[in-house]
Design a protein around this motif. Structure first.
Motif, mmCIF file in Angstrom:
data_model
loop_
_atom_site.group_PDB
_atom_site.id
_atom_site.type_symbol
_atom_site.label_atom_id
_atom_site.label_comp_id
_atom_site.label_asym_id
_atom_site.label_seq_id
_atom_site.Cartn_x
_atom_site.Cartn_y
_atom_site.Cartn_z
ATOM 1 N N VAL A 13 0.853 -1.191 0.000
ATOM 2 C CA VAL A 13 0.000 0.000 0.000
ATOM 3 C C VAL A 13 0.887 1.238 0.000
ATOM 4 O O VAL A 13 1.895 1.295 0.720
ATOM 5 C CB VAL A 13 -0.944 0.013 1.217
ATOM 6 N N PHE A 14 0.501 2.231 -0.798
ATOM 7 C CA PHE A 14 1.270 3.482 -0.899
ATOM 8 C C PHE A 14 0.450 4.653 -0.374
ATOM 9 O O PHE A 14 -0.722 4.818 -0.719
ATOM 10 C CB PHE A 14 1.658 3.749 -2.358
ATOM 11 N N THR A 15 1.064 5.455 0.490
ATOM 12 C CA THR A 15 0.448 6.679 1.014
ATOM 13 C C THR A 15 1.307 7.872 0.589
ATOM 14 O O THR A 15 2.445 8.006 1.057
ATOM 15 C CB THR A 15 0.332 6.647 2.543
ATOM 16 N N PRO A 16 0.816 8.745 -0.318
ATOM 17 C CA PRO A 16 1.650 9.866 -0.793
ATOM 18 C C PRO A 16 1.828 10.931 0.287
ATOM 19 O O PRO A 16 1.001 11.071 1.192
ATOM 20 C CB PRO A 16 0.854 10.407 -1.985
ATOM 21 N N THR A 17 2.903 11.690 0.174
ATOM 22 C CA THR A 17 3.142 12.785 1.102
ATOM 23 C C THR A 17 2.268 13.983 0.753
ATOM 24 O O THR A 17 1.917 14.191 -0.406
ATOM 25 C CB THR A 17 4.622 13.204 1.078
ATOM 26 N N ASN A 18 1.920 14.764 1.763
ATOM 27 C CA ASN A 18 1.130 15.985 1.560
ATOM 28 C C ASN A 18 1.983 17.242 1.677
ATOM 29 O O ASN A 18 1.458 18.356 1.688
ATOM 30 C CB ASN A 18 -0.014 16.034 2.567
ATOM 31 N N GLN A 19 3.288 17.069 1.795
ATOM 32 C CA GLN A 19 4.176 18.193 2.038
ATOM 33 C C GLN A 19 4.658 18.871 0.769
ATOM 34 O O GLN A 19 5.266 19.931 0.837
ATOM 35 C CB GLN A 19 5.390 17.727 2.861
ATOM 36 N N ILE A 20 4.406 18.268 -0.385
ATOM 37 C CA ILE A 20 4.950 18.827 -1.626
ATOM 38 C C ILE A 20 3.924 18.693 -2.740
ATOM 39 O O ILE A 20 3.170 17.722 -2.785
ATOM 40 C CB ILE A 20 6.271 18.105 -2.005
ATOM 41 N N ASN A 21 3.879 19.718 -3.607
ATOM 42 C CA ASN A 21 2.964 19.736 -4.745
ATOM 43 C C ASN A 21 3.802 19.695 -6.019
ATOM 44 O O ASN A 21 4.584 20.603 -6.299
ATOM 45 C CB ASN A 21 2.093 20.991 -4.728
ATOM 46 N N TYR A 22 3.637 18.621 -6.821
ATOM 47 C CA TYR A 22 4.448 18.435 -8.020
ATOM 48 C C TYR A 22 3.890 19.148 -9.242
ATOM 49 O O TYR A 22 4.443 19.025 -10.329
ATOM 50 C CB TYR A 22 4.585 16.935 -8.324
#
Length: 320
Positions: free
Chosen positions: A114-123
């Motif tokens: 399972v993958f949980t993306p970070t919320n600290q950066i906007n690509y």
């Protein structure tokens, strides 16, 4: 060698970054969001996901590492394989791994990855400098109810047309006078009285409608007043000193400390950077230089990306 830094750089520019033998990180653009419960507006962003079934080496990550690290393609592939082996080992031992600026991977109870993306950066590069905004709730209905309650208590004193419309009051007084005459003498006759009242009522309604139309026209005049076009003439000397509207950006930071740090680093490397004033979002841009034409800026960008910073980009803006 840590390869998550290189994966993070590629996610700004590509929708799919494959890690050979491990999986692929995918991005999907998400429009701006409104969270009604918290009255929060979130800017557009790229949402990162992970697909463990895409494992073939497409060469993107290896080529990027080879260019940045100044190594051969074969060495870059070998480094990726070593890093993937370490990831798999940590997943088996600890049950999960954390990839800086990307997210976390872990096994759930069914032993699925399972993958949980970070919320600290906007690509999403178009959203540079944008952050979430919390807006207080708008209470239009409450204000409307308060006004209605006040009008019920004192309808005449609160309505401008009734205060200023002396002509309307004059006709209203005639109604009262006519009613008094009917009460005292009754000599006008019922038919005559009804016709007279109808005519006076029509005059009052016409007068009020004229006043309302005048108010609407005045309001429309100020709202719809067009902005006059401004024409600028450019003589020969001004053309010679053309505005440098194309800027080669090294980085944009929300905190001035990091902008100053990058500025000093570029000076030590021999560049002649410039600190721009904060933009409308409060972020601090640092640029390599400014150019009068897009071709000049593009040529400089190609050189900078190959020699120093692959993430450099061109900002088009006329500075005051």
């Amino acid at each position: 060698m840590k390869i998550e830094h290189h994966i993070s750089q590629l996610l700004y520019r590509y929708q799919c970054v494959t890690v050979p033998g491990f999986g692929a990180f995918l991005t999907e653009t998400q429009s701006a969001q409104l969270h009604e419960g918290t009255h929060t507006f979130s800017p557009p962003k790229k949402v990162v996901s992970f697909n463990s079934h895409i494992k073939n080496n497409d060469g993107l990550l290896a080529n990027h590492i080879a260019q940045v690290e100044k190594v051969s393609f074969e060495v870059a592939v070998s480094n990726i394989m070593n890093e993937v082996a370490a990831w798999k080992n940590n997943l088996q031992i600890y049950g999960g791994i954390s990839l800086h600026n990307i997210g976390e991977l872990f096994f759930n109870s069914e032993h699925n990855l399972v993958f949980t993306p970070t919320n600290q950066i906007n690509y999403l590069t178009d959203s540079f400098g944008l952050s979430s905004y919390v807006s207080p709730a708008v209470k239009r209905e409450v204000y409307k109810q308060e006004v209605e309650e006040l009008e019920e208590k004192a309808p005449i004193t609160l309505t401008p047309e009734r205060r200023n419309g002396s002509g309307v009051l004059k006709y209203a007084a005639m109604f009262v006078l006519g009613a008094g005459l009917m009460t005292t003498g009754g000599f006008l006759g019922n038919d005559y009285y009804q016709k007279e009242m109808q005519q006076q009522r029509l005059l009052v309604e016409t007068k009020v409608q004229q006043q309302v139309n005048q108010k609407i026209q005045e309001a429309t005049f100020f709202i719809d007043n067009p902005i006059q076009n401004v024409t600028l003439s450019v003589d020969g000397s001004e053309k010679a000193n053309a505005t440098k509207a194309y800027h080669l950006v090294a980085g944009v930071y929300q905190k001035e400390f990091y902008a100053n740090k990058l500025f000093a680093e570029l000076q030590q490397l021999g560049y002649k950077p410039t600190r721009l004033a904060p933009n409308k979002y409060g972020a601090f841009p640092v640029i390599y230089g400014s150019y009068t034409s897009y071709i000049e800026a593009q040529n400089a960008l190609t050189k900078i990306q190959s020699e120093h910073n692959p993430e450099a980009w061109i900002m088009i803006k006329e500075l005051q």
